[in-house]
Design a protein around this motif. Structure first.
Motif, mmCIF file in Angstrom:
data_model
loop_
_atom_site.group_PDB
_atom_site.id
_atom_site.type_symbol
_atom_site.label_atom_id
_atom_site.label_comp_id
_atom_site.label_asym_id
_atom_site.label_seq_id
_atom_site.Cartn_x
_atom_site.Cartn_y
_atom_site.Cartn_z
ATOM 1 N N PRO A 51 7.495 -85.533 -74.016
ATOM 2 C CA PRO A 51 8.604 -84.741 -74.559
ATOM 3 C C PRO A 51 9.794 -85.652 -74.859
ATOM 4 O O PRO A 51 9.937 -86.695 -74.210
ATOM 5 N N ALA A 52 10.621 -85.248 -75.838
ATOM 6 C CA ALA A 52 11.705 -86.143 -76.248
ATOM 7 C C ALA A 52 12.878 -85.369 -76.817
ATOM 8 O O ALA A 52 12.708 -84.267 -77.355
ATOM 9 N N ALA A 70 16.411 -83.346 -87.110
ATOM 10 C CA ALA A 70 16.582 -82.118 -86.309
ATOM 11 C C ALA A 70 16.147 -80.899 -87.120
ATOM 12 O O ALA A 70 15.470 -79.996 -86.601
ATOM 13 N N ALA A 71 16.499 -80.880 -88.398
ATOM 14 C CA ALA A 71 16.097 -79.749 -89.258
ATOM 15 C C ALA A 71 14.579 -79.736 -89.422
ATOM 16 O O ALA A 71 13.947 -78.670 -89.430
ATOM 17 N N PHE A 72 13.966 -80.924 -89.542
ATOM 18 C CA PHE A 72 12.503 -81.021 -89.665
ATOM 19 C C PHE A 72 11.842 -80.515 -88.373
ATOM 20 O O PHE A 72 10.839 -79.782 -88.414
ATOM 21 N N LEU A 73 12.433 -80.867 -87.236
ATOM 22 C CA LEU A 73 11.864 -80.404 -85.955
ATOM 23 C C LEU A 73 11.933 -78.881 -85.849
ATOM 24 O O LEU A 73 11.023 -78.251 -85.304
ATOM 25 N N ARG A 74 12.983 -78.295 -86.409
ATOM 26 C CA ARG A 74 13.074 -76.820 -86.404
ATOM 27 C C ARG A 74 11.973 -76.220 -87.299
ATOM 28 O O ARG A 74 11.433 -75.159 -86.995
ATOM 29 N N VAL A 75 11.648 -76.918 -88.390
ATOM 30 C CA VAL A 75 10.527 -76.479 -89.242
ATOM 31 C C VAL A 75 9.226 -76.549 -88.423
ATOM 32 O O VAL A 75 8.421 -75.602 -88.415
ATOM 33 N N LEU A 76 9.051 -77.668 -87.722
ATOM 34 C CA LEU A 76 7.827 -77.838 -86.921
ATOM 35 C C LEU A 76 7.737 -76.752 -85.853
ATOM 36 O O LEU A 76 6.660 -76.238 -85.549
ATOM 37 N N GLU A 77 8.888 -76.375 -85.307
ATOM 38 C CA GLU A 77 8.909 -75.314 -84.290
ATOM 39 C C GLU A 77 8.482 -73.981 -84.917
ATOM 40 O O GLU A 77 7.649 -73.253 -84.362
ATOM 41 N N ALA A 78 9.024 -73.690 -86.095
ATOM 42 C CA ALA A 78 8.669 -72.428 -86.776
ATOM 43 C C ALA A 78 7.192 -72.391 -87.130
ATOM 44 O O ALA A 78 6.586 -71.321 -87.197
ATOM 45 N N ALA A 79 6.590 -73.571 -87.348
ATOM 46 C CA ALA A 79 5.161 -73.636 -87.698
ATOM 47 C C ALA A 79 4.281 -73.714 -86.451
ATOM 48 O O ALA A 79 3.064 -73.807 -86.561
ATOM 49 N N GLY A 80 4.900 -73.725 -85.274
ATOM 50 C CA GLY A 80 4.126 -73.770 -84.021
ATOM 51 C C GLY A 80 3.655 -75.165 -83.651
ATOM 52 O O GLY A 80 2.878 -75.345 -82.713
ATOM 53 N N LEU A 81 4.146 -76.173 -84.383
ATOM 54 C CA LEU A 81 3.689 -77.546 -84.112
ATOM 55 C C LEU A 81 4.494 -78.207 -83.002
ATOM 56 O O LEU A 81 4.021 -79.124 -82.336
ATOM 57 N N ALA A 82 5.735 -77.748 -82.827
ATOM 58 C CA ALA A 82 6.600 -78.301 -81.782
ATOM 59 C C ALA A 82 7.307 -77.143 -81.090
ATOM 60 O O ALA A 82 7.385 -76.034 -81.633
ATOM 61 N N GLU A 83 7.787 -77.426 -79.879
ATOM 62 C CA GLU A 83 8.567 -76.414 -79.145
ATOM 63 C C GLU A 83 9.836 -77.088 -78.648
ATOM 64 O O GLU A 83 9.750 -78.168 -78.061
ATOM 65 N N GLY A 84 10.983 -76.447 -78.889
ATOM 66 C CA GLY A 84 12.244 -77.030 -78.419
ATOM 67 C C GLY A 84 12.855 -76.169 -77.330
ATOM 68 O O GLY A 84 12.917 -74.943 -77.484
ATOM 69 N N ALA A 86 16.088 -76.461 -74.289
ATOM 70 C CA ALA A 86 17.158 -77.177 -73.592
ATOM 71 C C ALA A 86 17.312 -78.609 -74.110
ATOM 72 O O ALA A 86 17.407 -79.565 -73.336
ATOM 73 N N GLY A 87 17.276 -78.750 -75.432
ATOM 74 C CA GLY A 87 17.526 -80.071 -76.045
ATOM 75 C C GLY A 87 16.329 -81.009 -76.010
ATOM 76 O O GLY A 87 16.426 -82.168 -76.425
ATOM 77 N N THR A 88 15.185 -80.520 -75.503
ATOM 78 C CA THR A 88 13.995 -81.386 -75.437
ATOM 79 C C THR A 88 12.881 -80.782 -76.295
ATOM 80 O O THR A 88 12.623 -79.579 -76.245
ATOM 81 N N TRP A 89 12.219 -81.670 -77.049
ATOM 82 C CA TRP A 89 11.106 -81.238 -77.906
ATOM 83 C C TRP A 89 9.772 -81.585 -77.252
ATOM 84 O O TRP A 89 9.611 -82.649 -76.670
ATOM 85 N N ARG A 90 8.835 -80.634 -77.340
ATOM 86 C CA ARG A 90 7.480 -80.851 -76.811
ATOM 87 C C ARG A 90 6.481 -80.544 -77.919
ATOM 88 O O ARG A 90 6.817 -79.857 -78.886
ATOM 89 N N LEU A 91 5.249 -81.003 -77.731
ATOM 90 C CA LEU A 91 4.187 -80.676 -78.677
ATOM 91 C C LEU A 91 3.871 -79.188 -78.566
ATOM 92 O O LEU A 91 3.673 -78.670 -77.464
ATOM 93 N N GLY A 92 3.808 -78.469 -79.689
ATOM 94 C CA GLY A 92 3.453 -77.048 -79.673
ATOM 95 C C GLY A 92 1.944 -76.859 -79.698
ATOM 96 O O GLY A 92 1.195 -77.822 -79.902
ATOM 97 N N LYS A 93 1.536 -75.594 -79.527
ATOM 98 C CA LYS A 93 0.097 -75.282 -79.470
ATOM 99 C C LYS A 93 -0.629 -75.731 -80.746
ATOM 100 O O LYS A 93 -1.700 -76.326 -80.696
#
Ligand SMILES: C[S@@+](CC[C@H](N)C(=O)[O-])C[C@H]1O[C@@H](n2cnc3c(N)ncnc32)[C@H](O)[C@@H]1O
Length: 345
Positions: A51-52, A70-84, A86-93
């Motif tokens: 996580p990072a 950061a905007a790209f990571l929010r896209v990845l979150e919406a696509a289920g690829l990442a999870e954010g 408390a300021g930390t990003w993890r790999l999504g399902k």
């Protein structure tokens, strides 16, 4: 509140099914590119490592525009690829799904890459721009996707080995050596030779054979099969290679391989065939857009070419679901002379 009147006007305004389809196609294309970019930027692999924070990810992936990242990571979150959180990003399902199966990963790399770049670059290429080099430069990813179809090819090879009981096997354009390994596994007394013009492929084939405990019965040569001094073999394989050859060279190439067969020996040709199927047409265009005249073979034409090369082809057999991949087993008649004509005896 969504206005019923506005919705009704929307429904009546144009071709609704076509609009829905255009939107669905667009969203699928966008999702494909999102996954492709998540792999290409290294973000998905970095998240799989640990996580990072956004700043940490920027440092590890070489990104300097952290606001855009950061905007790209929010896209990845919406696509289920990442999870954010408390300021930390993890790999999504969905990110885990992409990384866990190499065929899935390679498919995203290939479809988000050269398979769709083909169309993005088509206009300049149609106007005389340079030919593509995907087949030579992206051989690794092509081989990784092809691995999914390996069980179907192995089925044909195992069956042919059971009928022919070969002692000497030649794999022309052996790639990663998977098929040569499958044949040697199925024919425990046989010795095999793999030949490939691609040096990295030769190295991978040697590793494959070593890993499967078959190195003692196999040799992998680097170069064009036509330039090798080879003894006759009972079984030759030509899997996913025919379309690398210009149409005009195919009969001569097949005749050269036929000459390497002992009388009664067989050549197994496996290839994607030219059919009206969308994926076949797409693959054919991709090949024709490459440097060096490549194109998919028509099955009937392939049979004619095998016959013209002095071989006796059997019925082509469709071997995979969902993709027009065919296998043809062609034998060298037992009474044939070296020149390829039948002896009168
Ligand atoms: C798409 S790969 C197929 C590899 C493997 N047979 C498979 O089905 O996974 C085609 C391979 O044929 C090789 N090749 C093409 N023409 C060749 C030739 N004349 N002699 C030897 N190898 C050749 C290419 O370098 C490439 O590795």
């Amino acid at each position: 509140m969504i206005s019923a009147r506005a919705t009704w006007r929307l429904v009546r305004a144009g071709n609704l099914p076509a609009r829905l389809r255009a939107t669905r196609d667009g969203q699928t294309a966008v999702r494909l590119q999102i996954v492709g970019a998540a792999l290409d930027t290294g973000v998905l692999d970095a998240l799989a490592e640990r996580p990072a924070t956004t700043a940490d990810l920027a440092a590890r992936t070489g990104a300097t525009d952290t606001a855009l990242l950061a905007a790209f990571l929010r896209v990845l979150e919406a696509a289920g690829l990442a999870e954010g959180r408390a300021g930390t990003w993890r790999l999504g399902k969905q990110g885990r799904v992409v990384l866990d199966d190499d065929v899935v990963r390679a498919s995203y790399e290939a479809f988000a890459g050269f398979h769709t770049d083909l169309y993005r670059d088509l206009r300049p290429q149609l106007a005389g721009g340079p030919a593509r080099r995907d087949v030579t430069e992206r051989g690794g990813v092509i081989a990784r996707i092809s691995a999914a179809l390996e069980p179907f090819i192995e089925e044909v090879l195992t069956r042919t080995v059971a009928e022919l009981r070969p002692e000497r096997v030649l794999d022309v354009g052996c790639g990663a050596g998977l098929q040569l390994a499958a044949v040697l596994d199925a024919a425990p007394g046989a010795r095999g030779i793999g030949v490939d013009t691609d040096e990295p492929a030769v190295a991978i084939a040697r590793q494959t054979l070593e890993r499967r405990g078959l190195a003692g019965r196999a040799t992998v040569l680097h170069g064009d099969v036509r330039e090798q001094q080879l003894d006759p073999v009972d079984l030759a394989l030509l899997a996913n290679v025919v379309y690398y050859l210009p149409l005009g060279e195919r009969v001569a190439f097949l005749r050269d391989i036929g000459r390497l067969l002992a009388p009664g020996g067989a050549l197994v040709v496996v290839t994607t065939a030219a059919t009206p199927h969308l994926i076949s047409r797409h693959f054919d265009l991709l090949l024709r857009a490459q440097e060096g005249a490549m194109e998919l073979p028509d099955t009937a034409e392939l049979v004619t070419q095998l016959t013209a090369a002095g071989l006796r082809p059997g019925e082509p057999e469709r071997i995979t679901p969902g993709a027009p991949i065919v296998a043809v087993v062609a034998t060298r008649p037992a009474g044939q002379t070296e020149e390829g004509s039948s002896s009168t005896v």
